[in-house]
Write an enzyme that holds these catalytic residues in place. Structure first.
Site, PDB file in Angstrom:
ATOM      1  N   ARG A  73       0.861  -1.184   0.000  1.00  0.00           N
ATOM      2  CA  ARG A  73       0.000   0.000   0.000  1.00  0.00           C
ATOM      3  C   ARG A  73       0.898   1.235   0.000  1.00  0.00           C
ATOM      4  O   ARG A  73       1.712   1.421   0.913  1.00  0.00           O
ATOM      5  CB  ARG A  73      -0.901  -0.017   1.231  1.00  0.00           C
ATOM      6  CG  ARG A  73      -1.859   1.166   1.318  1.00  0.00           C
ATOM      7  CD  ARG A  73      -2.655   1.107   2.622  1.00  0.00           C
ATOM      8  NE  ARG A  73      -3.438  -0.128   2.706  1.00  0.00           N
ATOM      9  CZ  ARG A  73      -3.478  -0.884   3.799  1.00  0.00           C
ATOM     10  NH1 ARG A  73      -2.770  -0.578   4.873  1.00  0.00           N
ATOM     11  NH2 ARG A  73      -4.224  -1.964   3.824  1.00  0.00           N
ATOM     12  N   ARG A 143      -1.108   6.096   9.661  1.00  0.00           N
ATOM     13  CA  ARG A 143      -1.104   5.609   8.274  1.00  0.00           C
ATOM     14  C   ARG A 143      -1.375   6.730   7.283  1.00  0.00           C
ATOM     15  O   ARG A 143      -1.390   7.896   7.636  1.00  0.00           O
ATOM     16  CB  ARG A 143      -2.107   4.465   8.154  1.00  0.00           C
ATOM     17  CG  ARG A 143      -1.751   3.302   9.103  1.00  0.00           C
ATOM     18  CD  ARG A 143      -2.608   2.087   8.865  1.00  0.00           C
ATOM     19  NE  ARG A 143      -2.211   0.966   9.706  1.00  0.00           N
ATOM     20  CZ  ARG A 143      -2.733  -0.245   9.628  1.00  0.00           C
ATOM     21  NH1 ARG A 143      -3.679  -0.505   8.737  1.00  0.00           N
ATOM     22  NH2 ARG A 143      -2.321  -1.214  10.437  1.00  0.00           N
ATOM     23  N   LYS A 204      -2.835   0.438  15.169  1.00  0.00           N
ATOM     24  CA  LYS A 204      -2.860   1.317  13.999  1.00  0.00           C
ATOM     25  C   LYS A 204      -3.581   2.624  14.318  1.00  0.00           C
ATOM     26  O   LYS A 204      -4.416   2.693  15.221  1.00  0.00           O
ATOM     27  CB  LYS A 204      -3.545   0.613  12.834  1.00  0.00           C
ATOM     28  CG  LYS A 204      -4.993   0.205  13.090  1.00  0.00           C
ATOM     29  CD  LYS A 204      -5.533  -0.602  11.917  1.00  0.00           C
ATOM     30  CE  LYS A 204      -6.955  -1.086  12.201  1.00  0.00           C
ATOM     31  NZ  LYS A 204      -7.483  -1.925  11.103  1.00  0.00           N
ATOM     32  N   LYS A 206      -5.234   6.263  12.326  1.00  0.00           N
ATOM     33  CA  LYS A 206      -5.643   6.817  11.036  1.00  0.00           C
ATOM     34  C   LYS A 206      -6.055   8.273  11.189  1.00  0.00           C
ATOM     35  O   LYS A 206      -6.722   8.640  12.162  1.00  0.00           O
ATOM     36  CB  LYS A 206      -6.799   6.003  10.452  1.00  0.00           C
ATOM     37  CG  LYS A 206      -6.433   4.547  10.179  1.00  0.00           C
ATOM     38  CD  LYS A 206      -7.622   3.755   9.669  1.00  0.00           C
ATOM     39  CE  LYS A 206      -7.233   2.303   9.396  1.00  0.00           C
ATOM     40  NZ  LYS A 206      -8.392   1.504   8.914  1.00  0.00           N
ATOM     41  N   CYS A 424     -14.419  -4.196   0.588  1.00  0.00           N
ATOM     42  CA  CYS A 424     -12.984  -4.407   0.793  1.00  0.00           C
ATOM     43  C   CYS A 424     -12.515  -5.526  -0.132  1.00  0.00           C
ATOM     44  O   CYS A 424     -13.302  -6.141  -0.851  1.00  0.00           O
ATOM     45  CB  CYS A 424     -12.706  -4.759   2.247  1.00  0.00           C
ATOM     46  SG  CYS A 424     -13.340  -6.378   2.746  1.00  0.00           S
ATOM     47  N   CYS A 430      -6.832 -11.631   1.115  1.00  0.00           N
ATOM     48  CA  CYS A 430      -6.737 -11.160   2.496  1.00  0.00           C
ATOM     49  C   CYS A 430      -6.797 -12.335   3.460  1.00  0.00           C
ATOM     50  O   CYS A 430      -7.768 -13.108   3.451  1.00  0.00           O
ATOM     51  CB  CYS A 430      -7.865 -10.178   2.810  1.00  0.00           C
ATOM     52  SG  CYS A 430      -7.805  -9.600   4.521  1.00  0.00           S
ATOM     53  N   CYS A 469     -14.705  -9.236   6.816  1.00  0.00           N
ATOM     54  CA  CYS A 469     -14.486  -9.563   8.223  1.00  0.00           C
ATOM     55  C   CYS A 469     -14.845  -8.326   9.029  1.00  0.00           C
ATOM     56  O   CYS A 469     -15.155  -7.281   8.451  1.00  0.00           O
ATOM     57  CB  CYS A 469     -13.026  -9.992   8.454  1.00  0.00           C
ATOM     58  SG  CYS A 469     -11.869  -8.611   8.573  1.00  0.00           S
ATOM     59  N   CYS A 473     -12.430  -2.453   6.923  1.00  0.00           N
ATOM     60  CA  CYS A 473     -11.788  -1.810   5.771  1.00  0.00           C
ATOM     61  C   CYS A 473     -12.789  -1.287   4.753  1.00  0.00           C
ATOM     62  O   CYS A 473     -12.538  -0.292   4.087  1.00  0.00           O
ATOM     63  CB  CYS A 473     -10.817  -2.777   5.102  1.00  0.00           C
ATOM     64  SG  CYS A 473      -9.462  -3.302   6.161  1.00  0.00           S
TER      65      CYS A 473
END
Length: 561
Positions: A73, A143, A204, A206, A424, A430, A469, A473
């Site tokens: 990414r 990110r 993470k 964002k 996603c 994935c 899931c 995303c």
């Protein structure tokens, strides 16, 4: 938080500032993958190790390891990319990706999928030659920073975009691991991480920059958001919102989606200090014992919004001002041509699932290549997996539009429903996917289109999103109708988001099949068509009609019946 630290904390502490033994793994010819901690550490360098799950059983039967490869990414603050950069990206995808595609993502950037270990270093060096990297687009760091893709108010967008870039650079890891490993940079040592810390963040993180009234980045999906406040067409500062996030874990009621909390206004002179203070507070206060509760949203719920806000003020040496008035009236992307205040023209293209590939009868990737060869402006990737050909002079409009139509990039027959649908990646690449998302979306949207037509609503649309899931995303937890993968062919059906992206949907039916979902939507769309108020969106209707209760405070009532 009491208890042993999560193993990721050991991994980061022992990684020598994210180096691990990645260089040694690159030279290992016995496996196509990465060993031990390196499997996780490459994420901090913008990559995920994957394999094609469709062919995993066949390879196992042949006594072969899975076909390991990586997804990369790119770091692309604000999603702006030049035609010259696009030409290089296209060539690499064509020559060194197992799938040959470029994928536009919900993080407003592009991804390469299916890159074998032998080509990874070449991939990074190729991107670097164009001024692009993938530093910190994954892992426990801040990110890729999103920014509203505003094609009309060009001057305001340019200011906001510059701040997105500044914030991204300010919060980047300072370790030279990326440069040393992938770009053969000199090993200088003595790394320091003044903002992220030597153990980086608990989870993470964002960040977005958004220009009201268009919430095209879904601010409530993000840890830190800067809402642009303008006076006289000039940017004067931002309202700061903290603690949004959509991920959860099936069966664990201590996890839930959460909207971001509004801390107040800051002038431009304090933006970077506030960004660093929010990150460092989460660094020091976040949960490093239980990763499922490690995101900023859980820290705010545990310590309290006011306590977190006061700590940010103390660390930044500022006081937040009162929240400046703002309103979101729309989200998604504005398709077709629009003219900016600078007289330049901008063409927004719908790219289903963000997948740029040459499909039968629709050679999308080849079309973008041809446009990149002649376009004089730039491209803007959106947070909704679409693409804007920006800055087109009036004299070039006809040529750009002709190319877009020739290659299937511009299609007047695409319904509003399809434009408002998103998924996603999910299967087959994935490793977290429990159910299909990208591959099931096109046919499922056709079914929804059929239901809308059946009930006389062919010109209407429902914001529909599916994620394979519960990690979020595809941003299903901000949709009017959101599907969250539970098992192969089975999903949880959530209802009740709104057009503005300011309400989280509630679980309506659990672990049901696609036919069951369509049957339920058939009945609900029929009621919407019959009983809706003028202009009432589907998400508002199902709440007003008592079909679903609104989520008021997801930390406390998301799981309420």
């Amino acid at each position: 938080m009491e208890g042993p630290l999560a193993d990721n904390e050991r991994l980061k502490r022992e990684s020598n500032f994210l180096r691990g033994t990645i260089e040694q793994d690159l030279k290992d010819p016995l496996t196509g993958g990465f060993n031990g901690d390196n499997f996780q550490l490459i994420r901090f360098h913008g990559m995920y190790q994957q394999d094609d799950r469709d062919i995993r059983p066949e390879r196992a039967a042949q006594k072969l390891e899975p076909l390991h490869n990586v997804m990369l990414r790119a770091r692309l603050p604000g999603g702006i990319i030049t035609p010259a950069q696009w030409l290089v990206i296209d060539k690499f995808a064509e020559e060194h990706s197992l799938y040959g595609s470029i994928r536009l993502t919900t993080r407003q950037t592009f991804q390469f999928h299916g890159v074998l270990k032998r080509d990874i270093k070449l991939m990074h060096q190729t991107l670097n030659s164009t001024g692009i990297d993938s530093i910190a687009t994954a892992g426990d760091v801040n990110r890729n920073v999103l920014c509203t893709s505003n094609p009309v108010e060009s001057e305001l967008h340019q200011e906001a975009y510059e701040w997105a870039k500044k914030i991204s650079e300010h919060l980047l890891p300072k370790t030279r691991a990326y440069v040393e490993i992938w770009l053969d940079g000199e090993k200088l040592g003595d790394d320091e991480e003044p903002i992220l810390g030597s153990n980086y963040l608990p989870r993470k993180f964002k960040t977005t920059v958004v220009i009201p009234p268009h919430n095209d980045v879904d601010i409530h999906a993000n840890d830190l958001n800067f809402v642009a406040i303008a006076e006289g067409g000039k940017l004067v500062g931002f309202n700061v919102l903290v603690g949004g996030g959509l991920a959860m874990t099936h069966g664990d009621t201590s996890t839930y989606p959460r909207k971001a909390s509004d801390f107040g206004f800051v002038p431009l002179s304090h933006v970077l200090e506030v960004a660093a203070a929010v990150v460092s507070t989460q660094r020091d206060w976040g949960n490093r014992v239980n990763r499922k509760n490690a995101k900023t949203k859980y820290t705010l719920e545990r310590v309290g919004v006011e306590a977190f806000k006061a700590e940010v003020e103390s660390r930044a040496g500022i006081q937040f001002g009162p929240v400046r008035p703002y309103e979101f009236t729309s989200r998604g992307d504005r398709f077709g041509w629009v003219e900016g205040i600078d007289g330049k023209h901008h063409l927004t293209l719908f790219i289903e699932n963000g997948r740029l590939l040459d499909f039968p009868g629709k050679p999308l990737k080849s079309g973008m290549l041809e446009i990149a060869k002649v376009h004089q402006g730039d491209f803007r990737l959106t947070a909704n997996q679409n693409l804007i050909i920006a800055g087109v002079p009036a004299g070039e409009k006809a040529r750009i539009e002709a190319l877009a139509r020739q290659y299937g990039l511009l299609d007047d027959g695409v319904s509003e429903q399809r434009k408002q649908s998103m998924a996603c990646v999910a299967l087959p690449t994935c490793p977290l996917a429990m159910a299909e998302a990208e591959r099931m979306l096109p046919a499922f949207v056709t079914d929804i289109e059929g239901l809308l037509t059946k009930h006389g609503l062919a010109d209407d649309a429902i914001i529909f999103r599916v994620t394979g899931c519960p990690n979020g995303c595809g941003r299903a937890m901000l949709a009017e109708v959101g599907l969250v993968g539970k098992a192969p062919g089975r999903y949880n059906l959530h209802l009740g988001g709104n057009l503005e992206g300011t309400r989280i949907p509630r679980l309506h039916l659990e672990n049901i099949t696609e036919p069951q979902i369509l049957a339920e939507l058939d009945a609900l769309i029929g009621r919407w068509a019959k009983d809706r108020n003028p202009g009432e969106c589907f998400g508002d209707f199902v709440i007003r009609a008592g079909i679903i209760a609104p989520v008021i405070d997801s930390a406390r009532d998301f799981y309420a019946a």
